[in-house]
Structure formats: structure tokens, C-alpha cells
Design a protein around this motif. Structure first.
Motif, PDB file in Angstrom:
ATOM      1  N   GLY A 199      17.720   3.193  -4.782  1.00 31.78           N
ATOM      2  CA  GLY A 199      17.464   3.316  -3.298  1.00 31.78           C
ATOM      3  C   GLY A 199      18.767   3.491  -2.565  1.00 31.78           C
ATOM      4  N   ASN A 200      18.280   2.781  -1.037  1.00 31.70           N
ATOM      5  CA  ASN A 200      19.248   3.020   0.156  1.00 31.70           C
ATOM      6  C   ASN A 200      19.844   1.760   0.272  1.00 31.70           C
ATOM      7  N   THR A 201      21.292   1.491  -0.267  1.00 29.47           N
ATOM      8  CA  THR A 201      21.536   0.072  -0.489  1.00 29.47           C
ATOM      9  C   THR A 201      22.813   0.032   0.774  1.00 29.47           C
TER      10      THR A 201
ATOM     11  N   THR B 220      13.707  -3.516  10.869  1.00 30.98           N
ATOM     12  CA  THR B 220      12.863  -1.911  10.971  1.00 30.98           C
ATOM     13  C   THR B 220      13.253  -0.800  11.545  1.00 30.98           C
ATOM     14  N   MET B 221      12.104  -0.154  11.140  1.00 30.55           N
ATOM     15  CA  MET B 221      13.018   1.620  11.582  1.00 30.55           C
ATOM     16  C   MET B 221      11.692   2.648  11.991  1.00 30.55           C
ATOM     17  N   GLN B 222      12.224   3.446  13.088  1.00 30.82           N
ATOM     18  CA  GLN B 222      11.787   3.898  12.869  1.00 30.82           C
ATOM     19  C   GLN B 222      12.328   5.482  12.362  1.00 30.82           C
ATOM     20  N   GLY B 223      11.725   6.123  11.568  1.00 32.14           N
ATOM     21  CA  GLY B 223      12.213   6.709  10.325  1.00 32.14           C
ATOM     22  C   GLY B 223      12.187   8.416  11.043  1.00 32.14           C
ATOM     23  N   LYS B 224      11.386   8.990  11.225  1.00 28.34           N
ATOM     24  CA  LYS B 224      11.696  10.477  11.481  1.00 28.34           C
ATOM     25  C   LYS B 224      12.659  10.615  12.868  1.00 28.34           C
ATOM     26  N   GLU B 225      12.781   9.483  13.744  1.00 28.94           N
ATOM     27  CA  GLU B 225      13.816   9.402  15.119  1.00 28.94           C
ATOM     28  C   GLU B 225      15.012   9.734  13.961  1.00 28.94           C
ATOM     29  N   VAL B 226      15.196   8.560  13.003  1.00 29.35           N
ATOM     30  CA  VAL B 226      16.134   8.423  12.863  1.00 29.35           C
ATOM     31  C   VAL B 226      16.948  10.029  11.233  1.00 29.35           C
ATOM     32  N   PHE B 227      15.741  10.462  11.241  1.00 29.12           N
ATOM     33  CA  PHE B 227      15.927  11.775   9.838  1.00 29.12           C
ATOM     34  C   PHE B 227      16.470  12.618  11.069  1.00 29.12           C
TER      35      PHE B 227
ATOM     36  N   ASP C  52       0.983  -1.004  -0.088  1.00 34.39           N
ATOM     37  CA  ASP C  52       0.173   0.033  -0.062  1.00 34.39           C
ATOM     38  C   ASP C  52       0.630   1.128  -0.136  1.00 34.39           C
ATOM     39  N   THR C  53       1.678   1.579  -1.124  1.00 32.83           N
ATOM     40  CA  THR C  53       2.419   2.927  -1.248  1.00 32.83           C
ATOM     41  C   THR C  53       2.136   3.414  -2.544  1.00 32.83           C
ATOM     42  N   SER C  54       2.571   4.702  -3.371  1.00 30.07           N
ATOM     43  CA  SER C  54       3.257   4.992  -4.374  1.00 30.07           C
ATOM     44  C   SER C  54       3.741   5.295  -4.765  1.00 30.07           C
TER      45      SER C  54
ATOM     46  N   CYS D  26       9.960  -1.522   2.990  1.00 28.65           N
ATOM     47  CA  CYS D  26      10.464  -2.273   1.951  1.00 28.65           C
ATOM     48  C   CYS D  26      10.666  -1.274   0.945  1.00 28.65           C
ATOM     49  N   VAL D  27      10.138  -0.032   1.058  1.00 30.50           N
ATOM     50  CA  VAL D  27      10.294   0.945  -0.072  1.00 30.50           C
ATOM     51  C   VAL D  27      11.663   1.519  -0.352  1.00 30.50           C
ATOM     52  N   LEU D  28      12.114   1.435   0.633  1.00 32.57           N
ATOM     53  CA  LEU D  28      13.662   1.743   1.049  1.00 32.57           C
ATOM     54  C   LEU D  28      14.609   1.461   0.578  1.00 32.57           C
TER      55      LEU D  28
ATOM     56  N   LEU E 203      16.337   2.016  17.339  1.00 22.53           N
ATOM     57  CA  LEU E 203      16.050   2.789  15.818  1.00 22.53           C
ATOM     58  C   LEU E 203      16.113   2.152  14.945  1.00 22.53           C
ATOM     59  N   ILE E 204      16.878   1.523  14.592  1.00 23.33           N
ATOM     60  CA  ILE E 204      17.177   0.104  13.200  1.00 23.33           C
ATOM     61  C   ILE E 204      18.139  -0.689  13.982  1.00 23.33           C
ATOM     62  N   GLU E 205      17.085  -1.739  13.249  1.00 22.61           N
ATOM     63  CA  GLU E 205      17.576  -3.229  14.121  1.00 22.61           C
ATOM     64  C   GLU E 205      17.104  -3.833  12.525  1.00 22.61           C
TER      65      GLU E 205
ATOM     66  N   LEU F 239      16.491  12.483  -0.207  1.00 24.58           N
ATOM     67  CA  LEU F 239      16.557  13.372  -0.614  1.00 24.58           C
ATOM     68  C   LEU F 239      16.650  14.531   0.617  1.00 24.58           C
ATOM     69  N   ARG F 240      16.128  14.501   0.695  1.00 29.50           N
ATOM     70  CA  ARG F 240      15.489  15.701   2.146  1.00 29.50           C
ATOM     71  C   ARG F 240      16.535  15.115   3.105  1.00 29.50           C
ATOM     72  N   ILE F 241      17.442  14.346   3.309  1.00 34.00           N
ATOM     73  CA  ILE F 241      18.482  15.283   4.242  1.00 34.00           C
ATOM     74  C   ILE F 241      19.630  15.191   3.578  1.00 34.00           C
TER      75      ILE F 241
HETATM   76  O1  UT7 Z   1      19.858   4.353   5.947  1.00 33.58           O
HETATM   77  C1  UT7 Z   1      19.468   4.038   7.053  1.00 33.58           C
HETATM   78  C2  UT7 Z   1      19.016   5.347   7.302  1.00 33.58           C
HETATM   79  N1  UT7 Z   1      17.518   5.619   7.659  1.00 33.58           N
HETATM   80  C3  UT7 Z   1      16.763   6.468   7.303  1.00 33.58           C
HETATM   81  O2  UT7 Z   1      17.575   7.201   6.440  1.00 33.58           O
HETATM   82  C4  UT7 Z   1      16.062   6.768   7.203  1.00 33.58           C
HETATM   83  C5  UT7 Z   1      15.035   8.464   7.860  1.00 33.58           C
HETATM   84  N2  UT7 Z   1      14.078   8.313   8.309  1.00 33.58           N
HETATM   85  C6  UT7 Z   1      13.554   8.652   6.715  1.00 33.58           C
HETATM   86  O3  UT7 Z   1      14.097   9.050   5.681  1.00 33.58           O
HETATM   87  C7  UT7 Z   1      11.806   9.164   6.540  1.00 33.58           C
HETATM   88  O4  UT7 Z   1      11.635   9.243   8.129  1.00 33.58           O
HETATM   89  C8  UT7 Z   1      10.896   8.256   5.661  1.00 33.58           C
HETATM   90  C9  UT7 Z   1      10.897   8.207   4.180  1.00 33.58           C
HETATM   91  C10 UT7 Z   1      11.260   6.558   6.585  1.00 33.58           C
HETATM   92  C11 UT7 Z   1       9.296   7.870   6.298  1.00 33.58           C
HETATM   93  O5  UT7 Z   1       9.205   9.421   6.164  1.00 33.58           O
HETATM   94  P1  UT7 Z   1       8.279  10.302   7.215  1.00 33.58           P
HETATM   95  O6  UT7 Z   1       8.210  11.842   6.368  1.00 33.58           O
HETATM   96  O7  UT7 Z   1       8.982  10.740   8.150  1.00 33.58           O
HETATM   97  O8  UT7 Z   1       7.345   9.901   7.256  1.00 33.58           O
HETATM   98  P2  UT7 Z   1       5.907   8.892   8.839  1.00 33.58           P
HETATM   99  O9  UT7 Z   1       7.336   7.647   9.073  1.00 33.58           O
HETATM  100  O10 UT7 Z   1       5.926  10.114   9.473  1.00 33.58           O
HETATM  101  O11 UT7 Z   1       4.649   9.007   8.048  1.00 33.58           O
HETATM  102  C12 UT7 Z   1       4.466   9.634   7.479  1.00 33.58           C
HETATM  103  C13 UT7 Z   1       2.948   9.202   7.265  1.00 33.58           C
HETATM  104  C14 UT7 Z   1       2.392   8.191   7.867  1.00 33.58           C
HETATM  105  O12 UT7 Z   1       0.996   7.557   7.605  1.00 33.58           O
HETATM  106  P3  UT7 Z   1      -0.059   8.314   8.879  1.00 33.58           P
HETATM  107  O13 UT7 Z   1       0.372   7.965  10.365  1.00 33.58           O
HETATM  108  O14 UT7 Z   1       0.572  10.240   9.019  1.00 33.58           O
HETATM  109  O15 UT7 Z   1      -1.596   8.672   8.136  1.00 33.58           O
HETATM  110  C15 UT7 Z   1       2.890   6.425   7.451  1.00 33.58           C
HETATM  111  O16 UT7 Z   1       2.102   5.297   7.529  1.00 33.58           O
HETATM  112  O17 UT7 Z   1       3.136   7.897   5.838  1.00 33.58           O
HETATM  113  C16 UT7 Z   1       2.875   6.567   6.177  1.00 33.58           C
HETATM  114  N3  UT7 Z   1       3.653   5.644   4.944  1.00 33.58           N
HETATM  115  C17 UT7 Z   1       3.896   5.577   4.157  1.00 33.58           C
HETATM  116  N4  UT7 Z   1       2.488   5.438   3.000  1.00 33.58           N
HETATM  117  C18 UT7 Z   1       2.603   5.309   2.241  1.00 33.58           C
HETATM  118  C19 UT7 Z   1       4.709   5.356   5.716  1.00 33.58           C
HETATM  119  N5  UT7 Z   1       5.791   4.245   4.344  1.00 33.58           N
HETATM  120  C20 UT7 Z   1       5.048   4.662   3.771  1.00 33.58           C
HETATM  121  C21 UT7 Z   1       4.646   4.413   2.231  1.00 33.58           C
HETATM  122  N6  UT7 Z   1       4.116   4.353   1.484  1.00 33.58           N
HETATM  123  N7  UT7 Z   1       6.015   3.476   1.877  1.00 33.58           N
END
Ligand code: UT7
Length: 333
Positions: A289-291, A222-229, A34-36, A161-163, A197-199, A264-266
Motif C-alpha cells: 500500500g501507500n507507506t 483525511t483525503m480528497q482523493g480525486k483532487e489529489v489524484f 464496507d469495501t471489497s 484505511c484501505v490505502l 486536500l490531505i490532512e 497504480l493508475r497514477i
Molecule cells: O500519498 C498520498 C497521496 N494520495 C493519493 O495518491 C490518493 C490519490 N487518489 C486516489 O488514489 C483515488 O482517488 C482513490 C483510490 C483514493 C479513490 O479512487 P476514485 O476512483 O477517485 O474513487 P472516488 O473517491 O471517486 O469514489 C468512488 C466511489 C464512491 O462511491 P459513490 O459516491 O460513487 O457511490 C466512494 O464512496 O467509491 C466509493 N469508495 C469505496 N468503495 C469501496 C471509496 N472508497 C471505497 C472503498 N471501497 N474502500
């Protein structure tokens, strides 16, 4: 300078990379999870990633990248004395993936081992090998970042999985000859309070995969994306600033910044904070993506072969990842 001097300068004599053939686009992914395309591109900048074949392992990709780096460095496999593979997706927990690479290359003189520092692993390997060569213990080293992340993803979890994607990048390090460029400064760091945060919770001694838990995808990231960002922006900026300062450079001196390719935002936030114009920041995450450990190594190779910097130019590599870990290097090419 004597060959054994601890201050011997270390040169990057060649780079190489390898990406598997299979391209998985956002469009295709959005049919199974469920993504786009719009969400993935807006939030991350990723448009597609590469996926290794079922019978193509991390060591196979590492070997292909290594061969290109050796060719550019003008060294034969049997000349190599040290092989370090940075990976969090090894072929097997033991032996090290580097041992498979040593055998594949026929690098029979090389000592080989792995480094596990996630996305920061390639620059950890650079720092370790730089010191091992400058100490006089080794003449040269092959450092490789290689990952088959597709084997460790929950393909039903849209937040991860999209990352990620698969691939490998390599570099040959050796003592610099007069007039050659060198690795001028390096920085590595870790914050073990942030392991959660990532494990990948399962598959290790803490939580072996059993019949009972096999359905829980515990050997997937698994990852807590916002915190990692937030962490990534702060730590990468600090690490980059440290190596720039130690090198005695100004932002204007830097021909190319090669950051970890996660989001790209980072990357934009880092460029902004370092006051380096976007056109001097190398980006290829839209294609791969992220390799993880491979990302900065692939980017270095593509930027170098694509003419983004030249001999004598000053470049900065900067990364962060699980651990949490971070690292940077200032390199005069
Ligand atoms: O090398 C490892 C290092 N890791 C990283 O660099 C990751 C750093 N973090 C990030 O890049 C970003 O935090 C993410 C790309 C992982 C996520 O972006 P975000 O702007 O922080 O989004 P979020 O996690 O706050 O999610 C926003 C919304 C959520 O929905 P609700 O709760 O607002 O309804 C998520 O459920 O987007 C939803 N969501 C998605 N929607 C569509 C999360 N993943 C997806 C998805 N497609 N793939």
C-alpha cells in the motif's frame, strides 16, 4: 575536486528497508469495513499492506532499515554524521524520531532531526543532505523515510484505511569517489494553498485532542482523493521532466523510474506521460500500500537489491504528498 567544493558529487552508498511481519489483506479488511478486494485492486492496485505491532514504533522500523543501509555502505553507525528521518507519524511530537534512531544505532557523532513533508519527505531529505554534504559541513548522511500510518487511520473510514501501510526505507549518502555514481539533479516543490486536500486535523496546536472530541477521529488522515489524484499526475510529471532535463537525459536513457507508491493508475499515467515503458517503472504497492515517506525509499531498496538497475544506470525517483508537496531526483547509480 576538493572535499569542500560546493560542486562535490554525492553518492548513494547503500540502501535498506524494513517491513513489519503482519500482513493485512484486502479480504481481511473487507470483513471490518464496507469495501471489497475487487474495489481496492481496481481503483488502486493494492492487494495487501503491512501493519506494525503495537509496541513497534516508527523509530524501530527506521532503525532496522538504517542498519541494512549502513551494512551495504560499509559504514559503522559511529561514522555517521547526520541522520534525517522523514515522517508524518513520529513516535512523539517531540523529540524528533531521528533522535530515537540516533540513540538506537549508537550513532553518537550524528546530528539528528526530522523532516515533515509527507510522502515527499524522503526526497526532501535527499536534497537537504546532498547540499549539507556538498557544502563540506558533513562527510555523510543517513536519510530515512519511516511511517507507522496504522496508528493514524480511522479504521471505519473506507476512503482512507484501505490505502495505507507501515514500513521504513533508508539510504546512506556520502561524497562520491572517482568513478562512482551520484545524485545528478533534484527538484522539490510545495503548494500550501492545498493543505486541506490531505490532512490530519487534530492532535496539533490548532486542535488538541480532548475528552470532548476524542470520538471524532481527528488525529486520523483525511483525503480528497480525486483532487489529489489530478494534482499528483501533473506535478509528478513536471518534477520528473525537470530533473531529466537538468541531467541532460532523454526518456530512452532511463533504466528505472521509481515513483511514489500510492495508486497504480497514477503510476501508469506518469509512465505514459514520460514515455517510459511500464517494464522500466518499479511498482511494489500491491504488497505494501501507500507507506508515505517510506514508500519511495523502500521501492529504491527493493529495486536496487532486486537488480532492476546496475552501476552506471540512470534512474529517476518522483513523489508527491500532503502539503501539497512534490519532489524528484535524477540519479546515476
Ligand atoms: O500519498 C498520498 C497521496 N494520495 C493519493 O495518491 C490518493 C490519490 N487518489 C486516489 O488514489 C483515488 O482517488 C482513490 C483510490 C483514493 C479513490 O479512487 P476514485 O476512483 O477517485 O474513487 P472516488 O473517491 O471517486 O469514489 C468512488 C466511489 C464512491 O462511491 P459513490 O459516491 O460513487 O457511490 C466512494 O464512496 O467509491 C466509493 N469508495 C469505496 N468503495 C469501496 C471509496 N472508497 C471505497 C472503498 N471501497 N474502500
Amino acid at each position: 575536486m576538493s572535499a569542500n567544493s560546493s560542486k562535490a558529487a554525492i553518492h548513494i552508498a547503500g540502501t535498506g528497508s524494513y517491513l513489519p511481519e503482519r500482513v493485512l489483506t484486502n479480504e481481511e479488511l473487507s470483513k471490518t469495513v464496507d469495501t471489497s478486494d475487487e474495489w481496492i485492486v481496481t481503483r488502486t492496485g493494492i492487494r495487501e499492506r503491512r501493519i506494525a505491532a503495537e509496541d513497534e514504533f516508527t523509530s524501530h522500523m527506521a532503525t532496522k532499515a538504517a542498519l541494512k543501509a549502513l551494512e551495504q555502505a560499509g559504514l559503522a553507525a559511529e561514522d555517521i554524521q547526520l541522520i534525517v528521518v522523514a515522517t508524518v507519524t513520529p513516535d512523539t511530537l517531540t523529540p524528533a524520531t531521528a533522535c530515537h534512531v540516533q540513540r538506537n544505532l549508537g550513532a553518537h557523532r550524528a546530528v539528528a532531526f526530522d523532516i515533515s513533508a509527507a510522502c515527499s519527505g524522503f526526497l526532501y531529505a535527499m536534497k537537504v543532505c546532498k547540499r549539507m554534504i556538498s557544502d563540506g559541513a558533513f562527510e555523510n548522511a543517513l536519510i530515512i523515510g519511516a511511517e507507522k500510518l496504522s496508528s493514524f487511520l480511522n479504521w471505519e473510514d473506507r476512503t482512507t484505511c484501505v490505502l495505507f501501510g507501515d514500513g521504513a526505507g533508508a539510504a546512506v549518502l556520502r561524497r562520491a569517489q572517482p568513478g562512482e555514481g551520484s545524485i545528478v539533479a533534484t527538484e522539490i516543490g510545495t503548494d500550501g494553498n492545498l493543505t486541506r486536500l490531505i490532512e490530519m486535523p487534530g492532535g496539533g496546536s490548532a486542535c488538541p485532542i480532548t475528552e470532548k472530541n476524542a470520538h471524532l477521529h481527528l488525529n486520523a488522515f483525511t483525503m480528497q482523493g480525486k483532487e489529489v489524484f489530478k494534482f499528483a499526475v501533473t506535478r509528478m510529471k513536471e518534477a520528473a521532466e525537470k530533473v531529466i532535463e537538468r541531467a541532460g537525459w532523454q526518456a530512452d536513457d532511463i533504466a528505472c523510474v521509481i515513483p511514489h507508491q500510492a495508486n497504480l493508475r497514477i503510476i501508469d499515467a506518469i509512465a505514459d506521460r514520460l514515455a517510459v515503458p511500464n517494464e522500466r517503472v518499479f511498482v511494489n504497492l500491491h504488497k505494501y500500500g501507500n507507506t508515505s515517506a517510506a514508500a519511495v525509499a523502500i521501492a529504491l531498496d527493493e529495486a536496487q537489491r532486486g537488480g532492476r538497475f546496475h552501476r552506471g544506470d540512470r534512474i529517476v525517483l518522483v513523489v508527491f504528498g500532503a502539503g501539497l508537496t512534490w519532489a524528484a531526483a535524477a540519479v546515476e547509480w
